[in-house]
Scaffold this motif. Structure first.
Motif, PDB file in Angstrom:
ATOM      1  N   GLN A   7     -53.942 -34.890  31.966  1.00 26.73           N
ATOM      2  CA  GLN A   7     -52.917 -35.404  31.049  1.00 26.73           C
ATOM      3  C   GLN A   7     -51.609 -34.675  31.330  1.00 26.73           C
ATOM      4  O   GLN A   7     -51.539 -33.454  31.271  1.00 26.73           O
ATOM      5  CB  GLN A   7     -53.340 -35.194  29.595  1.00 26.73           C
ATOM      6  CG  GLN A   7     -52.363 -35.770  28.587  1.00 26.73           C
ATOM      7  CD  GLN A   7     -52.752 -35.451  27.147  1.00 26.73           C
ATOM      8  OE1 GLN A   7     -53.609 -34.622  26.894  1.00 26.73           O
ATOM      9  NE2 GLN A   7     -52.095 -36.104  26.210  1.00 26.73           N
ATOM     10  N   GLU A  13     -52.451 -40.290  26.454  1.00 22.61           N
ATOM     11  CA  GLU A  13     -53.866 -39.975  26.345  1.00 22.61           C
ATOM     12  C   GLU A  13     -54.713 -41.103  26.930  1.00 22.61           C
ATOM     13  O   GLU A  13     -54.196 -42.095  27.427  1.00 22.61           O
ATOM     14  CB  GLU A  13     -54.205 -39.710  24.880  1.00 22.61           C
ATOM     15  CG  GLU A  13     -53.405 -38.542  24.309  1.00 22.61           C
ATOM     16  CD  GLU A  13     -53.681 -38.307  22.834  1.00 22.61           C
ATOM     17  OE1 GLU A  13     -54.591 -38.961  22.282  1.00 22.61           O
ATOM     18  OE2 GLU A  13     -52.964 -37.482  22.239  1.00 22.61           O
ATOM     19  N   THR A  14     -56.030 -40.949  26.804  1.00 24.00           N
ATOM     20  CA  THR A  14     -56.923 -41.924  27.433  1.00 24.00           C
ATOM     21  C   THR A  14     -57.072 -43.202  26.611  1.00 24.00           C
ATOM     22  O   THR A  14     -57.401 -44.246  27.160  1.00 24.00           O
ATOM     23  CB  THR A  14     -58.321 -41.320  27.647  1.00 24.00           C
ATOM     24  OG1 THR A  14     -58.832 -40.855  26.390  1.00 24.00           O
ATOM     25  CG2 THR A  14     -58.267 -40.176  28.642  1.00 24.00           C
ATOM     26  N   TYR A  15     -56.905 -43.129  25.297  1.00 27.68           N
ATOM     27  CA  TYR A  15     -57.026 -44.304  24.431  1.00 27.68           C
ATOM     28  C   TYR A  15     -58.313 -45.091  24.758  1.00 27.68           C
ATOM     29  O   TYR A  15     -59.410 -44.554  24.630  1.00 27.68           O
ATOM     30  CB  TYR A  15     -55.760 -45.150  24.498  1.00 27.68           C
ATOM     31  CG  TYR A  15     -54.552 -44.393  24.005  1.00 27.68           C
ATOM     32  CD1 TYR A  15     -54.383 -44.111  22.657  1.00 27.68           C
ATOM     33  CD2 TYR A  15     -53.582 -43.912  24.891  1.00 27.68           C
ATOM     34  CE1 TYR A  15     -53.283 -43.378  22.189  1.00 27.68           C
ATOM     35  CE2 TYR A  15     -52.480 -43.191  24.425  1.00 27.68           C
ATOM     36  CZ  TYR A  15     -52.332 -42.928  23.088  1.00 27.68           C
ATOM     37  OH  TYR A  15     -51.258 -42.198  22.632  1.00 27.68           O
ATOM     38  N   VAL A  30     -60.202 -32.811  28.821  1.00 25.78           N
ATOM     39  CA  VAL A  30     -58.785 -32.999  29.110  1.00 25.78           C
ATOM     40  C   VAL A  30     -58.177 -31.708  29.645  1.00 25.78           C
ATOM     41  O   VAL A  30     -58.323 -30.639  29.042  1.00 25.78           O
ATOM     42  CB  VAL A  30     -58.029 -33.452  27.847  1.00 25.78           C
ATOM     43  CG1 VAL A  30     -56.552 -33.665  28.168  1.00 25.78           C
ATOM     44  CG2 VAL A  30     -58.641 -34.744  27.298  1.00 25.78           C
ATOM     45  N   ARG A  32     -54.645 -30.320  30.139  1.00 23.44           N
ATOM     46  CA  ARG A  32     -53.284 -30.594  29.675  1.00 23.44           C
ATOM     47  C   ARG A  32     -52.283 -29.868  30.561  1.00 23.44           C
ATOM     48  O   ARG A  32     -52.001 -28.686  30.359  1.00 23.44           O
ATOM     49  CB  ARG A  32     -53.145 -30.192  28.212  1.00 23.44           C
ATOM     50  CG  ARG A  32     -54.080 -30.981  27.291  1.00 23.44           C
ATOM     51  CD  ARG A  32     -54.141 -30.398  25.896  1.00 23.44           C
ATOM     52  NE  ARG A  32     -55.026 -31.195  25.056  1.00 23.44           N
ATOM     53  CZ  ARG A  32     -56.350 -31.020  24.991  1.00 23.44           C
ATOM     54  NH1 ARG A  32     -56.944 -30.076  25.728  1.00 23.44           N
ATOM     55  NH2 ARG A  32     -57.088 -31.781  24.200  1.00 23.44           N
TER      56      ARG A  32
END
Length: 234
Positions: A7, A13-15, A30, A32
């Motif tokens: 990310q 985000e991945t949604y 994730v 970041r």
């Protein structure tokens, strides 16, 4: 470790990607990059690698994108190991670079809901096989890419030819944002208000656009999640 998600900025985000993975019992972890978190040196132990979007560029010097070289190296190693990959927007451009293509500036900003046309090759693709010949998707980019040798073009539009592609058997790049839901579009608009201002009807168009896209989005991402779930990590 199940699925590593790279990310680049808050909000990207991945949604729906994350929802599809979790529905198959997979755990997205994730990394970041905007917090300075460190990527693994290689993809050993990964079931998949997902690289999200962001405002950085897949070309040029690394001053504004210090993790670019490490991300390209990780993508290249994932390709060598046949680790499933999904790159979205900037992630697609980085995948193209890792596979021997090139990221470059486009001919201007492309933002908002618009169509992409699927290629004849999409009919035999593991993710796109059941998708209709045209999808209305969310565009949000100004850069583009030249595809690497051997890549399979899966979707294009009049303005930007490279909208979706596959490298090898299990690595996909999507220039558009198929992962979005309603809250995602609100976050994008809030984070990039100048971009959103170029499309005054963006939020008004979103409910109908998402209603049409959602069945195809969910089917495509479920196929990716199934492919990942069937893979045993190294």
């Amino acid at each position: 470790m199940d699925v590593l998600v790279v990310q680049h900025v808050p909000g990207e985000e991945t949604y729906a990607i994350g929802e599809a993975l979790r529905a198959r019992g997979l755990t997205p972890r994730v990394c970041r990059m905007w917090r300075g978190e460190t990527l693994p040196a290689d993809p050993a132990g990964l079931r998949a690698l997902v690289v999200m979007g962001g405002p950085a560029a897949a070309y040029g010097d690394d001053a504004g994108f210090p993790s670019r070289a490490a991300e390209v190296a990780l993508l290249r190693a994932a390709l060598a190991r046949d680790v499933p990959v999904l790159g979205v927007c900037l992630g697609a451009q980085l995948l193209a670079v890792a596979a021997g293509g090139r990221g470059r500036p486009g001919d201007g900003l492309q933002v908002g809901w618009g169509p992409v046309r699927l290629s004849a090759e999409a009919a035999g693709d593991p993710l796109f096989a059941d998708a209709p010949g045209e999808l209305r998707v969310l565009h949000w980019h100004g850069d583009t890419m030249d595809l690497p040798p051997g890549a399979v073009l899966l979707a294009s539009c009049d303005r930007y030819a490279a909208q979706a592609f596959r490298v090898g058997a299990a690595a996909w790049g999507l220039q558009f944002h198929i992962e979005v839901d309603g809250p995602a579009v609100d976050v994008f608009a809030a984070n990039f208000p100048e971009d959103a201002a170029t499309v005054p009807g963006l939020r008004a168009e979103t409910p109908a656009a998402l209603a049409a896209l959602a069945p195809h989005r969910d089917a495509l991402l479920a196929r990716f999640a199934d492919l990942v779930a069937a893979r045993h990590p190294d």
